[in-house]
Design an enzyme around this catalytic site. Structure first.
Site, short mmCIF file in Angstrom:
data_model
loop_
_atom_site.label_atom_id
_atom_site.label_comp_id
_atom_site.label_asym_id
_atom_site.label_seq_id
_atom_site.Cartn_x
_atom_site.Cartn_y
_atom_site.Cartn_z
N TYR A 20 -46.71 91.39 14.41
CA TYR A 20 -47.25 90.18 13.79
C TYR A 20 -48.78 90.19 13.80
O TYR A 20 -49.40 90.53 14.80
CB TYR A 20 -46.76 88.93 14.50
CG TYR A 20 -45.28 88.64 14.36
CD1 TYR A 20 -44.48 89.33 13.44
CD2 TYR A 20 -44.66 87.66 15.15
CE1 TYR A 20 -43.13 89.06 13.32
CE2 TYR A 20 -43.31 87.38 15.02
CZ TYR A 20 -42.54 88.09 14.12
OH TYR A 20 -41.21 87.82 14.00
N PRO A 35 -34.43 79.35 9.64
CA PRO A 35 -33.38 78.34 9.50
C PRO A 35 -33.60 77.39 8.33
O PRO A 35 -32.67 76.69 7.93
CB PRO A 35 -33.44 77.59 10.84
CG PRO A 35 -34.86 77.75 11.27
CD PRO A 35 -35.24 79.14 10.85
N GLY A 85 -37.35 70.35 2.33
CA GLY A 85 -37.51 69.07 1.65
C GLY A 85 -38.95 68.75 1.32
O GLY A 85 -39.26 67.64 0.90
#
Length: 321
Positions: free
Chosen positions: A53, A212, A220
């Site tokens: 990373y 997830p 949303g």
């Protein structure tokens, strides 16, 4: 915060795991420190990273940021379950990658130095290496355990057959074997239910789920917002699933929760899941989902979500007859 045992081990980790892939390329060191402080003050004790990373700032950057944060207060390390990974290329050197015994040893030493710690709680194989014999991998992992540099071994992105094979080889060596598998798992991507999740349940591995929120599709949020949500592939997938996502958003309104919280809660409700990785870019994003462990989706709610996002098949017999 609530805690669960990591697979069949006696180690307990928070149901929400702090993912750190944004640290460096997307979130500054100062912002990363703020997220880390917020997380531990909220009861999160599980931090996941990887030696690769760092994005455009270079491999190892994220581990260095975590190491700098840990160095501010030596007592922080004692209360954390620290997980990192090995496999990805760390340089142009042909041997500075993969799961050879040589690379596993060198990569672990380098991660310890960047993190500024004496040991890693959970050392995970980031991917399957078809060139590395399992005996060679376990030889290297056993050596690291004997040296006190790692405590537990986990896998990531492994197929079910490899989880079985890896743990059978460990059993022959009279070793604990893998205690966890980190896999892509969300309401949209459910293929792990076919063989990976059954393998985890059979061999006592705790499943740690990544992405997830399906790259933001289940969050949303405004589709034009920052991060991976801007990618054309995500935008195209959002358009393709517009009707499905609208049903999901309506369901969330009825439940009275934001979509991200519902998606994370569904993950935690699945048998075999130990912890769900959340990768906030800032503290407000983290704060918005800290209540997820307290959400209790009823059987009826879970059935409605299955109707919106159908499973792939009748696991684990989907391929059998």
């Amino acid at each position: 915060m609530k805690y669960r045992q990591l697979g069949r081990s006696a180690l307990k980790v928070s149901e929400l795991c702090l993912g750190t892939m944004n640290f460096g390329p997307r979130t500054s060191e100062e912002g990363s420190f703020a997220i880390l402080n917020h997380a531990v003050n909220s009861g999160i004790n599980f931090i996941d990273t990887a030696n690769q990373y760092g994005g455009n700032l270079g491999v190892g950057t994220t581990e260095k940021i975590i190491g700098s944060w840990l160095s501010e207060d030596s007592s922080r390390r004692d209360n954390l379950v620290l997980a990192t990974k090995v496999y990805e290329p760390m340089s142009q050197d042909v041997n500075d990658r993969g799961l050879s015994a040589r690379h596993i040893q060198a990569a672990c030493d380098a991660s310890l130095q960047r993190l500024g710690v004496d040991y890693i709680d959970l050392y995970q194989m980031h991917h399957l290496d078809r060139l590395a014999p399992i005996e060679e991998i376990w030889q290297a992992m056993d050596r690291l355990i004997e040296q006190g540099k790692i405590i537990y071994v986990g896998s990531s992105n492994f197929p079910g057959w490899m989880i079985a094979q890896t743990n059978e080889k460990a059993a022959v060596r009279q070793r604990l074997g893998l205690v966890s598998e980190q896999s892509l798992y969300n309401l949209i991507e459910r293929r792990v239910e076919l063989e990976v999740l059954p393998s985890c349940l059979s061999y006592g591995l705790g499943l740690i789920t990544w992405s997830p929120l399906a790259g933001g599709l289940l969050s949303g949020t405004d589709p034009s917002s920052q991060g991976r949500r801007k990618l054309a592939v995500v935008q195209n997938e959002r358009e393709k699933r517009r009707a499905q996502l609208e049903q999901f958003h309506q369901f969330c309104k009825e439940v009275g929760e934001i979509p991200a919280a519902v998606a994370l809660s569904w993950n935690l409700a699945q048998s075999g899941v130990t912890s769900v990785i959340v990768g906030p870019a800032d503290s407000p994003q983290l704060q918005s989902v800290l209540h997820v462990p307290e959400i209790n989706l009823s059987d009826e709610m879970l059935e409605k979500l299955d109707a919106i996002f159908p499973p792939c098949g009748a696991a684990p017999e989907a391929y059998a007859w």
